[in-house]
Design an enzyme around this catalytic site. Structure first.
Site, PDB file in Angstrom:
ATOM      1  CB  VAL A  18      15.762 -12.041 -11.032  1.00  7.29           C
ATOM      2  CG1 VAL A  18      16.112 -12.341 -12.477  1.00  7.29           C
ATOM      3  CG2 VAL A  18      16.521 -10.806 -10.554  1.00  7.29           C
ATOM      4  CG  PHE A 162      21.822  -5.409 -17.329  1.00 11.45           C
ATOM      5  CD1 PHE A 162      22.997  -5.414 -16.594  1.00 11.45           C
ATOM      6  CD2 PHE A 162      21.819  -5.998 -18.578  1.00 11.45           C
ATOM      7  CE1 PHE A 162      24.160  -5.978 -17.106  1.00 11.45           C
ATOM      8  CE2 PHE A 162      22.980  -6.569 -19.112  1.00 11.45           C
ATOM      9  CZ  PHE A 162      24.150  -6.553 -18.365  1.00 11.45           C
ATOM     10  CB  CYS A 274      21.702  -5.703  -6.880  1.00 12.16           C
ATOM     11  SG  CYS A 274      20.235  -6.707  -7.023  1.00 12.16           S
TER      12      CYS A 274
HETATM   13  C1  UGA Z   1      20.465  -2.583  -9.473  1.00 13.58           C
HETATM   14  C2  UGA Z   1      20.827  -2.163 -10.904  1.00 13.58           C
HETATM   15  O1  UGA Z   1      20.419  -0.821 -11.116  1.00 13.58           O
HETATM   16  C3  UGA Z   1      20.159  -3.080 -11.922  1.00 13.58           C
HETATM   17  O2  UGA Z   1      20.580  -2.732 -13.235  1.00 13.58           O
HETATM   18  C4  UGA Z   1      20.552  -4.522 -11.626  1.00 13.58           C
HETATM   19  O3  UGA Z   1      19.929  -5.434 -12.524  1.00 13.58           O
HETATM   20  C5  UGA Z   1      20.129  -4.860 -10.215  1.00 13.58           C
HETATM   21  O4  UGA Z   1      20.788  -3.966  -9.296  1.00 13.58           O
HETATM   22  C6  UGA Z   1      20.550  -6.280  -9.940  1.00 13.58           C
HETATM   23  O5  UGA Z   1      21.753  -6.549  -9.940  1.00 13.58           O
HETATM   24  O6  UGA Z   1      19.667  -7.159  -9.843  1.00 13.58           O
HETATM   25  P1  UGA Z   1      18.348  -2.187  -7.882  1.00 13.58           P
HETATM   26  O7  UGA Z   1      19.105  -2.904  -6.817  1.00 13.58           O
HETATM   27  O8  UGA Z   1      16.922  -2.537  -8.112  1.00 13.58           O
HETATM   28  O9  UGA Z   1      19.064  -2.379  -9.312  1.00 13.58           O
HETATM   29  O10 UGA Z   1      18.412  -0.643  -7.512  1.00 13.58           O
HETATM   30  P2  UGA Z   1      18.984   0.691  -8.146  1.00 13.58           P
HETATM   31  O11 UGA Z   1      17.901   1.414  -8.841  1.00 13.58           O
HETATM   32  O12 UGA Z   1      20.225   0.448  -8.873  1.00 13.58           O
HETATM   33  O13 UGA Z   1      19.332   1.489  -6.802  1.00 13.58           O
HETATM   34  C7  UGA Z   1      20.298   0.994  -5.902  1.00 13.58           C
HETATM   35  C8  UGA Z   1      20.495   1.946  -4.755  1.00 13.58           C
HETATM   36  O14 UGA Z   1      21.156   3.128  -5.185  1.00 13.58           O
HETATM   37  C9  UGA Z   1      19.210   2.432  -4.096  1.00 13.58           C
HETATM   38  O15 UGA Z   1      19.381   2.464  -2.700  1.00 13.58           O
HETATM   39  C10 UGA Z   1      19.030   3.828  -4.663  1.00 13.58           C
HETATM   40  O16 UGA Z   1      18.269   4.665  -3.841  1.00 13.58           O
HETATM   41  C11 UGA Z   1      20.476   4.288  -4.749  1.00 13.58           C
HETATM   42  N1  UGA Z   1      20.684   5.381  -5.724  1.00 13.58           N
HETATM   43  C12 UGA Z   1      20.424   5.199  -7.034  1.00 13.58           C
HETATM   44  C13 UGA Z   1      21.203   6.592  -5.269  1.00 13.58           C
HETATM   45  O17 UGA Z   1      21.466   6.793  -4.066  1.00 13.58           O
HETATM   46  N2  UGA Z   1      21.443   7.580  -6.180  1.00 13.58           N
HETATM   47  C14 UGA Z   1      21.182   7.420  -7.507  1.00 13.58           C
HETATM   48  O18 UGA Z   1      21.433   8.362  -8.285  1.00 13.58           O
HETATM   49  C15 UGA Z   1      20.657   6.198  -7.937  1.00 13.58           C
END
Ligand code: UGA
Length: 447
Positions: A18, A162, A274
């Site tokens: 970040v 975010f 996260c």
């Molecule tokens: C997440 C949040 O989306 C951000 O808004 C936030 O700022 C961030 O955490 C944080 O707190 O710093 P991130 O950890 O980069 O972001 O990843 P995401 O895109 O949210 O994905 C998280 C997990 O969920 C991944 O393993 C992804 O593959 C999974 N996922 C996501 C699914 O299995 N299905 C979905 O439909 C979406």
């Protein structure tokens, strides 16, 4: 601060994912920026333009801003504070063993910041970006600065982030919302003034009290986690219902504007630094309020069990035997990152190793991180082909674009037996009907 005023000088304290992303974008937008971290090695590498992790666009932004001399790096916190007007506190708040967050780094950073800001006679705005449990800023950080706040020399605001790994720079440049947690309007207005200079068109801003801003961050990530555990629960039902497909169900319910289409992609469960951490921290924090977190606990339980559901798919191919080889395509917790923190690939690899299987892995970015963890226990491949060769089953765990393009012929040609499990739903089941194909949320073929 208004848009016509001189730009404030910025310091970013803590250069993790970040902090570093915020540092390069500020410098790129023409703010004189100082990035500070206690890790000397990281600082000396960053000065040379070397980034400790992969994130799209970050390298270009870093190269440009180092060349333009708008971004400096130092391990000297005092220098950074005395030479800036506004600091973003971005130090890590990793999980502790019990699911709580570990406040050691943020407390120690706040203590040092307090000591050095005392030496300053000019106003300084301290912006807490790190994710902290509700009331931490109010009860732990603000009291350290009380005198300076009373003398109007310092203000402290919370400003949760975010941004997502894999699209961090874009998310900073185009946020859907800015949340400012403030104890009075004046403090929040200072930060709003900075954002007016950062953005040509100011994004929507919600001003709130300090603790609500902290809770908004947890609420956001917990809601996203809830959507994923919801769709994965349904996916697990679909797997028992011949002819059904979770993707069609997700598409249909996503059309309802009250539900929305995003974060309904069934898979092996959510990972990363996260969602799992923030969900556990919110559960831990709310344990003290009777029966407030039953839903969150269920969301976590579903996620913890999802890798087991993937192993059940492997069972159906009868490959959970000692002499069998499993190829895992995808190790990162999602595409476009080399991050494997809390990645499902780790849990699944451990489960398969326990069963005595031979494991071959490939990921376009995360190989080194995985090698650090599993050392010589598994086989690391340098290409998709090498990973598939002579294998008994292929398991796709990350939705990399290069895996999306895979054709059934490749599996047929290279593998001992073309058993394929798409745990990310990136392959078209119709095209794969000629080989042994199973996927998360895909009901068995109708008999
Ligand atoms: C997440 C949040 O989306 C951000 O808004 C936030 O700022 C961030 O955490 C944080 O707190 O710093 P991130 O950890 O980069 O972001 O990843 P995401 O895109 O949210 O994905 C998280 C997990 O969920 C991944 O393993 C992804 O593959 C999974 N996922 C996501 C699914 O299995 N299905 C979905 O439909 C979406």
């Amino acid at each position: 601060m208004t848009s016509k005023e001189k730009k404030p000088k910025i310091s970013i304290i803590g250069l993790g994912f970040v902090g570093l992303s915020i540092a390069v974008t500020n410098a790129k937008k023409g703010f004189e920026t100082i990035g500070v971290d206690i890790d000397d090695n990281k600082i000396s590498n960053l000065k040379k333009g070397i980034i400790p992790f992969y994130e799209p666009k970050l390298q270009n932004f870093l190269d440009d801003t180092l060349k333009a001399d708008s971004l400096k790096f130092t391990a000297d916190l005092k220098y950074a504070l005395l030479n800036s007007d506004l600091s973003f506190l971005c130090v890590g708040t990793p999980p502790a063993k019990d699911g709580k967050i570990d406040l050691r780094y943020i407390k120690s950073a706040a203590k040092k910041i307090q000591k050095f800001l005392k030496l300053k006679e000019k106003y300084h705005l301290l912006v807490v970006k790190s994710t902290v449990a509700p009331q931490t800023t109010q009860n732990v950080i603000i009291p350290m600065f009380k005198d300076m706040i009373n003398k109007s020399l310092v203000d402290i605001v919370t400003n949760p982030e975010f941004l997502r790994e894999g699209s961090a720079i874009e998310d900073i440049l185009h946020p859907h919302l800015i949340v400012i947690g403030e104890y009075d309007r004046k403090a929040g207005k200072h930060l709003e003034g900075y954002y007016k200079q950062f953005y040509k068109t100011l994004p929507e801003i919600i001003h709130t009290d300090i603790t609500s801003a902290e809770l908004i961050k947890y609420a956001n990530n917990t809601f996203l986690a809830t959507k994923i555990s919801f769709i994965n629960s349904l996916a697990n039902i679909c797997q028992n219902l011949p002819g059904t497909d979770i993707n069609t169900i997700a598409k249909a319910i996503g059309k309802d504007p009250r539900i929305g289409p995003l974060f309904l992609q069934a898979g092996p469960g959510f990972g990363g630094s996260c969602l799992p951490k923030d969900l556990s921290a919110l559960i831990n924090f709310s344990n003290k309020f009777e029966k407030t977190n039953e839903l969150f606990k269920a969301v976590l339980r579903v996620n913890q069990n999802q890798p087991v559901k993937i192993i059940e798919l492997l069972k159906k191919f009868n490959v959970l035997k000692k002499n069998k080889t499993i190829s895992i395509l995808g190790l990162a917790f999602k595409k476009d990152t080399d991050d494997i923190r809390a990645a499902v690939s780790i849990k699944i690899t451990k489960l398969l190793l326990k069963k005595g299987l031979k494991i071959k892995v490939y990921d376009p970015m995360a190989m080194d991180n995985f090698r650090d963890l599993f050392k010589e226990k598994i086989i690391y491949c340098s290409s998709i082909d090498e990973c598939l060769r002579d294998s008994d089953c292929c398991l796709i765990l990350t939705e990399w674009d290069s895996f999306r393009k895979l054709k059934p012929e490749k599996f047929k040609k290279l593998m001992k037996t073309p058993n394929v499990i798409d745990a990310r739903r990136i392959l078209d089941p119709k095209k794969f009907s000629g080989i042994n194909f199973k996927a998360v949320g895909l009901g068995n073929e109708k008999k």
